[in-house]
Design a protein around this motif. Structure first.
Motif, PDB file in Angstrom:
ATOM      1  N   LEU A   1      48.895  11.397  31.547  1.00 30.82           N
ATOM      2  CA  LEU A   1      48.062  11.172  32.413  1.00 30.82           C
ATOM      3  C   LEU A   1      48.822  10.921  33.785  1.00 30.82           C
ATOM      4  CD1 LEU A   1      44.970   9.125  31.075  1.00 30.82           C
ATOM      5  CD2 LEU A   1      45.233  11.793  31.101  1.00 30.82           C
TER       6      LEU A   1
ATOM      7  N   ARG B   1      37.559  12.245  36.602  1.00 33.50           N
ATOM      8  CA  ARG B   1      38.169  13.401  37.805  1.00 33.50           C
ATOM      9  C   ARG B   1      37.328  14.554  38.314  1.00 33.50           C
ATOM     10  NH1 ARG B   1      43.635  12.825  39.384  1.00 33.50           N
ATOM     11  NH2 ARG B   1      44.179  15.080  38.995  1.00 33.50           N
TER      12      ARG B   1
ATOM     13  N   TRP C   1      38.918  11.055  30.735  1.00 39.26           N
ATOM     14  CA  TRP C   1      39.745  11.298  32.132  1.00 39.26           C
ATOM     15  C   TRP C   1      39.304  12.474  33.021  1.00 39.26           C
ATOM     16  CZ3 TRP C   1      43.611   9.720  35.408  1.00 39.26           C
ATOM     17  CH2 TRP C   1      44.445  10.678  36.004  1.00 39.26           C
ATOM     18  N   ASN C   2      38.746  13.495  32.063  1.00 38.07           N
ATOM     19  CA  ASN C   2      38.479  14.505  32.882  1.00 38.07           C
ATOM     20  C   ASN C   2      37.094  14.342  33.459  1.00 38.07           C
ATOM     21  OD1 ASN C   2      40.737  16.173  32.331  1.00 38.07           O
ATOM     22  ND2 ASN C   2      39.938  17.142  30.449  1.00 38.07           N
TER      23      ASN C   2
ATOM     24  N   THR D   1      42.665  19.251  27.746  1.00 42.84           N
ATOM     25  CA  THR D   1      43.770  19.077  28.661  1.00 42.84           C
ATOM     26  C   THR D   1      43.564  18.335  29.740  1.00 42.84           C
ATOM     27  OG1 THR D   1      44.880  21.296  27.806  1.00 42.84           O
ATOM     28  CG2 THR D   1      45.776  20.380  29.778  1.00 42.84           C
ATOM     29  N   PRO D   2      44.591  17.444  30.308  1.00 39.83           N
ATOM     30  CA  PRO D   2      44.130  16.637  31.343  1.00 39.83           C
ATOM     31  C   PRO D   2      44.009  17.481  32.671  1.00 39.83           C
ATOM     32  CG  PRO D   2      45.833  15.639  30.268  1.00 39.83           C
ATOM     33  CD  PRO D   2      45.817  16.948  29.304  1.00 39.83           C
ATOM     34  N   ARG D   3      43.269  17.199  33.335  1.00 37.63           N
ATOM     35  CA  ARG D   3      42.921  17.929  34.650  1.00 37.63           C
ATOM     36  C   ARG D   3      43.633  17.152  35.877  1.00 37.63           C
ATOM     37  NH1 ARG D   3      36.406  18.635  33.835  1.00 37.63           N
ATOM     38  NH2 ARG D   3      36.605  20.120  31.902  1.00 37.63           N
TER      39      ARG D   3
ATOM     40  N   ILE E   1      41.430  11.838  27.028  1.00 31.69           N
ATOM     41  CA  ILE E   1      41.516  13.116  28.119  1.00 31.69           C
ATOM     42  C   ILE E   1      40.155  13.491  28.517  1.00 31.69           C
ATOM     43  CG2 ILE E   1      42.355  15.328  28.148  1.00 31.69           C
ATOM     44  CD1 ILE E   1      44.540  14.898  26.421  1.00 31.69           C
TER      45      ILE E   1
ATOM     46  N   GLN F   1      51.494  12.249  34.440  1.00 37.84           N
ATOM     47  CA  GLN F   1      52.151  13.500  34.793  1.00 37.84           C
ATOM     48  C   GLN F   1      51.236  14.112  35.866  1.00 37.84           C
ATOM     49  OE1 GLN F   1      55.495  13.776  33.645  1.00 37.84           O
ATOM     50  NE2 GLN F   1      54.673  11.820  33.121  1.00 37.84           N
ATOM     51  N   ARG F   2      49.702  13.871  35.739  1.00 36.25           N
ATOM     52  CA  ARG F   2      48.762  14.430  36.402  1.00 36.25           C
ATOM     53  C   ARG F   2      48.719  13.846  37.804  1.00 36.25           C
ATOM     54  NH1 ARG F   2      48.320  19.237  35.846  1.00 36.25           N
ATOM     55  NH2 ARG F   2      46.215  19.283  36.765  1.00 36.25           N
ATOM     56  N   ASP F   3      48.582  12.637  37.684  1.00 37.80           N
ATOM     57  CA  ASP F   3      48.173  11.695  38.957  1.00 37.80           C
ATOM     58  C   ASP F   3      48.631  10.453  38.593  1.00 37.80           C
ATOM     59  OD1 ASP F   3      47.166  10.346  41.106  1.00 37.80           O
ATOM     60  OD2 ASP F   3      45.552  11.834  41.593  1.00 37.80           O
TER      61      ASP F   3
END
Length: 281
Positions: free
Chosen positions: A195, A257, A253-254, A279-281, A250, A197-199
């Protein structure tokens, strides 16, 4: 000054020789023709060695190709098979003239893990870091569920650490906070890394709330996630599979988001598959 005498070698060792040889694919194939008493070939090991050879990550470490006094190959089949598959020559220490009975004592000790290696290097949280690096290699190779015969090599995990030094922070997070989120340290650590890596800022807040649940009102995805994780653990005697744990994290998390309010965190209908894995957004 004191001196010590070197003990004479036993006569039984007189016929044993050793030499560093650049083993070509043709030579490796010939040696494998004398392989009639080894354990079954583990394809995942061979494939990992072959990838390292192809990528130029193969290090000479002194491990030997062992040949008995009757010409039989008694150790080294995975390295030789990798040379054949990759088409890349590699230097090997070849020991010849061993008695056939020597085979019974090969590979009988405790296996050194990559976590052991990291610990010897002075890395903190070594075992959790090793688990995170393994999952990073699998994730970047597009393995979401069971990896089958794909076995990350130590060289690949070393490369992952060089490319993602922040994995160390995730390993520390997993070891310090894993139990608070009712997940294992390695599960928590890899989710933290992925996570991030996304934000990074949003991931820090999300993972902290997964641990403590502070300030989460009804319908908040993290609250629903905490409840689902507890129910999964209750249903499976205190454990939860790594793939299911990650998919649930995930999914929550999505939802966060997207600003969605949910009462339950659900897995894809029909179960998890390579195609349906979130897949994480």
């Amino acid at each position: 000054m004191t001196t010590t005498k070197t003990a004479a070698l036993p006569k039984a060792l007189a016929g044993i020789t050793h030499e560093i040889i650049m083993i070509t694919p043709a030579m490796a194939e010939q040696l494998l023709g004398y392989n009639d008493s080894n354990r079954g070939l583990r394809d995942g090991v061979t494939a990992a060695y072959a990838r390292d050879l192809t990528a130029g990550r193969w290090d000479f470490n002194g491990e030997t190709i062992k040949i008995a006094d009757d010409g039989t190959l008694i150790d080294g089949q995975h390295r030789l098979e990798a040379i054949v598959r990759s088409g890349v020559a590699a230097p090997c220490l070849v020991v010849t003239g061993l008695p056939r009975t020597a085979q019974k004592t090969i590979d009988t000790g405790a296996r050194r893990t990559f976590g052991d290696e990291l610990g010897w290097r002075g890395e903190k949280h070594a075992n959790t870091l090793a688990a995170v690096l393994r999952r990073i290699v699998l994730w970047e190779a597009d393995y979401r569920l069971k990896a089958g015969r794909f076995r990350p090599s130590e060289a690949e995990m070393d490369a992952a650490l060089e490319a993602h030094p922040d994995a160390r922070n995730s390993a520390e997070f997993g070891d310090s906070k894993g139990s608070a989120a009712v997940l294992s340290a390695s599960q928590m650590a890899f989710a933290h890394w992925l996570l991030t890596q996304r934000d990074a800022m949003s991931a820090a807040w999300f993972m902290d709330r997964l641990c403590d649940g502070i300030g989460l009102g009804p319908g908040h995805p993290v609250l629903a996630l905490r409840d689902r994780i507890r129910r999964e653990r209750d249903a499976h005697r205190g454990t939860i599979g790594a793939e299911i744990a990650l998919a649930l994290v995930i999914t929550a998390w999505n939802a966060v988001r997207s600003g969605n309010s949910v009462s339950k965190i659900q897995l894809p209908k029909g179960g998890l598959s390579a195609e349906s894995f979130p897949t994480p957004r």
